[in-house]
Design a protein around this motif. Sequence first.
Motif, PDB file in Angstrom:
ATOM      1  N   MET A  68      -4.673  10.660  -6.530  1.00 20.93           N
ATOM      2  CA  MET A  68      -4.917  10.190  -5.165  1.00 20.93           C
ATOM      3  C   MET A  68      -6.406  10.177  -4.853  1.00 20.93           C
ATOM      4  SD  MET A  68      -2.198   9.414  -3.243  1.00 20.93           S
ATOM      5  CE  MET A  68      -0.432   9.693  -3.079  1.00 20.93           C
TER       6      MET A  68
ATOM      7  N   LYS B 194       1.096   4.267  -3.039  1.00 18.51           N
ATOM      8  CA  LYS B 194       0.938   5.708  -2.817  1.00 18.51           C
ATOM      9  C   LYS B 194       2.155   6.493  -3.312  1.00 18.51           C
ATOM     10  CE  LYS B 194      -3.041   5.335  -0.736  1.00 18.51           C
ATOM     11  NZ  LYS B 194      -4.290   5.834  -1.388  1.00 18.51           N
TER      12      LYS B 194
ATOM     13  N   ASP C 156      -8.578   6.898  -3.888  1.00 14.71           N
ATOM     14  CA  ASP C 156      -9.393   6.801  -2.678  1.00 14.71           C
ATOM     15  C   ASP C 156     -10.856   6.546  -3.009  1.00 14.71           C
ATOM     16  OD1 ASP C 156      -7.137   7.273  -1.192  1.00 14.71           O
ATOM     17  OD2 ASP C 156      -7.484   9.431  -0.974  1.00 14.71           O
TER      18      ASP C 156
ATOM     19  N   ARG D 192       0.832  -1.209   0.000  1.00 13.88           N
ATOM     20  CA  ARG D 192       0.000   0.000   0.000  1.00 13.88           C
ATOM     21  C   ARG D 192       0.868   1.262   0.000  1.00 13.88           C
ATOM     22  NH1 ARG D 192      -5.251   0.411   0.487  1.00 13.88           N
ATOM     23  NH2 ARG D 192      -6.212   2.358   1.158  1.00 13.88           N
TER      24      ARG D 192
END
Length: 798
Positions: free
Chosen positions: A732, A625, A736, A621
């Motif tokens: 991002m 990112k 999400d 994870r």
Amino acid sequence: MICQHVSIKTIIPLSLSSQPLNSLKSDEAASGPKQGPTFQDGQRRVDYVLTYHIQKPRSFRRKTSHFGDYRILRSLRRSLSMMRGRDTPPPKEDPEVAAHKHRLDYHEDDKRFRQTEFEDNLREMGLELEKDEGRINLFIRKVTTLFYPLLSCQILYEEWASYSVFYKYQPIGLIRKYFGEKIGLYFAWLGVYTQMLIPAAIVGAIVFLYGCATVDNDIPSMEICDPRNNITMCPLCDRACSYWKLKTACGTARASHLFDNPATVFFSIFMALWAAMFMEHWKRRQMRLNYIWDLTGFEEEEVSLCPYTTASLLLYVCSYFSLDYVLIPLFQDKKVKLTCTDRAPAYMTGLFTMLFMVGVTFAVVFGVILYRISIRAALHMSSNPTARTNIRATVKGTAAVINLVIIIIMDEVYGALARWLTLLEVPKTDKSFEERLIIKTFVLKFANAFSPIVYLAFFRGRMVGRPGDYLYVIGSYRMEECAHAGCLMELCIQLCITMLGKQLIQNNLFEIGIPKIKKLIRRRKSDMDSQQQEDYNMTLQRHEKDHFLGPFVGLSPEYMEMIIQFGMVTLFVASFPLAPLFALLNNIIEIRLDAKKFVTEVRRPIAGSAKDIGIWYNLLRGLSKVAVIVNAFVISFTSDFIPRLVYQYMYSPDGSMHGFVNHTLSYFNVSDFQPGTAPLQPMHLGYEVQICRYKDYRETPWSNTPYDLSKEFWAILACRLAFVVVFQNVVMLMSDFVDWLIPDIPKDISLQIHKEKILMVELFMKEEEGKKLLRDSHAKQSPLQPRSRPASHTPSNC
């Protein structure tokens, strides 16, 4: 083929009479002299008892308080399957489990056949079997279970460890039964990762084919390759290098367009969303496997390290740091509790050692930089015309290979160093030891693998200077600059060689070759010839043959190589769209290679339970990112995507890309060279050069501020920074949103868990109501009697 099972069973013959086993009595209850254990009649003596011991793993065990809950859950699931209505769909079956159900049915038939054969052999020996109460049947079933590992190993070898079944699902259910949940989850994760690479590989191949199809229509490449553009470029190095024509970089410019085109921006966004979808897909798959494997209520219990191991570690650490006072309570059968003060020397040693080794990695990268600078100057001075014509390709290829060799060697060093540093810290539990080892190994190997790539992507060509005012290191070494088409092509070459080299050499060749070499060395050291060795192996038992196999070193090396590959697939995918395709091809081989290694090359590990992949999920994870930020900087600063957009919409007279190449080149007057840096052969092109060009945004020599950064430079820099901010936040936000949109638990599994909880509550309520009714009925049958006062003893008057 060699198959193995972990537990060693001790079998002693059994003589059974007509009485069941649960009616045994000791000889003390029987009359007469002691003759050993007898049956219920007290006369017939038991001759032999057949026993075997199965050792359960210490590392993971379920708490005793949860055993009843698991039994209740199983009964509730059986009742749910009977009560399920037509409107409620059944939970979806795992495809990899369903694909091998027919093999498991065959396995059950074989178990029944072996049970019957075992019973017939007992009867032939004159033994009697009692089956009235089912005890002997259960006993024989346990005995025939001894053949289960061999049969499972054969199935795994045929249906999993063979390269000819690469297109089939993995038998995850059988892997879990044979190796345990921890190894089963690793191969399930590897299967999901490989499946998710298929769409990424297809899209990456399409992006590459788009670059191939549009390379002939790329206007900047056409301008560089046009011989009518008589552009003279400044020397690439001092003295040894001379002036050169821009058209000689035609091949590099065309090759750069294959990876540096507008489609790479789309592909970077796609890969960011792909990483988010992969993480969500794995969470759902993991939850489904937890439900199928009955791990939804599993709680992992952290087990302390073996006392012998802890004592050895404390002896080693105390002797290393001269902490003699800690050894006193160690040999007094007391628990040793190390404080932060005791652990501080180990922590500081680990921190400074890791910082030092990261510095060593940077020093190695700097050494390769010096190699490139010196070999370029040497080739320019060479009298061989072949060497002078292929300078760029020679320097790029050899430097990438040197980086690959250093990475492979340092990986082994860093693995051993990380383990040594973790041992110094004396972790309390096995889980703590594993997590600390993983973090140290990941930091060192990540820095080792990605340092050359980070330098090419973000530092090369940025700290160069300009003609007449170049930046020098270690005396006369001038910092290297990128080609006119940018450093993206060199970044692609480095990434390609590193990725393919690590996968082919370190991951595949080493895993195949090293066990073969060790086996060959053992045969060479043996005094027996091949025929004697074969006859000797025929006399060995299965567990004795398994002892000669290689030890199981854990899953950390397998996870680590996949995590590094995941980083190469996601972090710099904007510069190498074919990375997912190469990773997919490697993983197809890697699955079967690991399967063959687990089945035939290493000892069968002790099965361990786990409900997730642990700290590896957090690393994945985090990489997904970081990949968004890295790709934003690669597109903005490494490629020419932003300069092209700025020129097309701000400086182009007709809104096209015509004149872009000339716009990116600045002018330099050769009379401004520093003393001793001018070319030794100024007439190399056949004429005297007065003005040469170099790639930068600077003022002209005849302006009021010669060679200062121009306003175009600051405009492009502002657009680059703005693109990084916008790209990062938009991607991002989209990631999400995908994370929020896809639930972590599949709907059918969530419904089943919810119904099980409702049924469990109802079951407890009914149980409490039954207890209450029982108490009420007991109270009605026996009413409370009124208390009577005790008689008082009054003294009599005498």
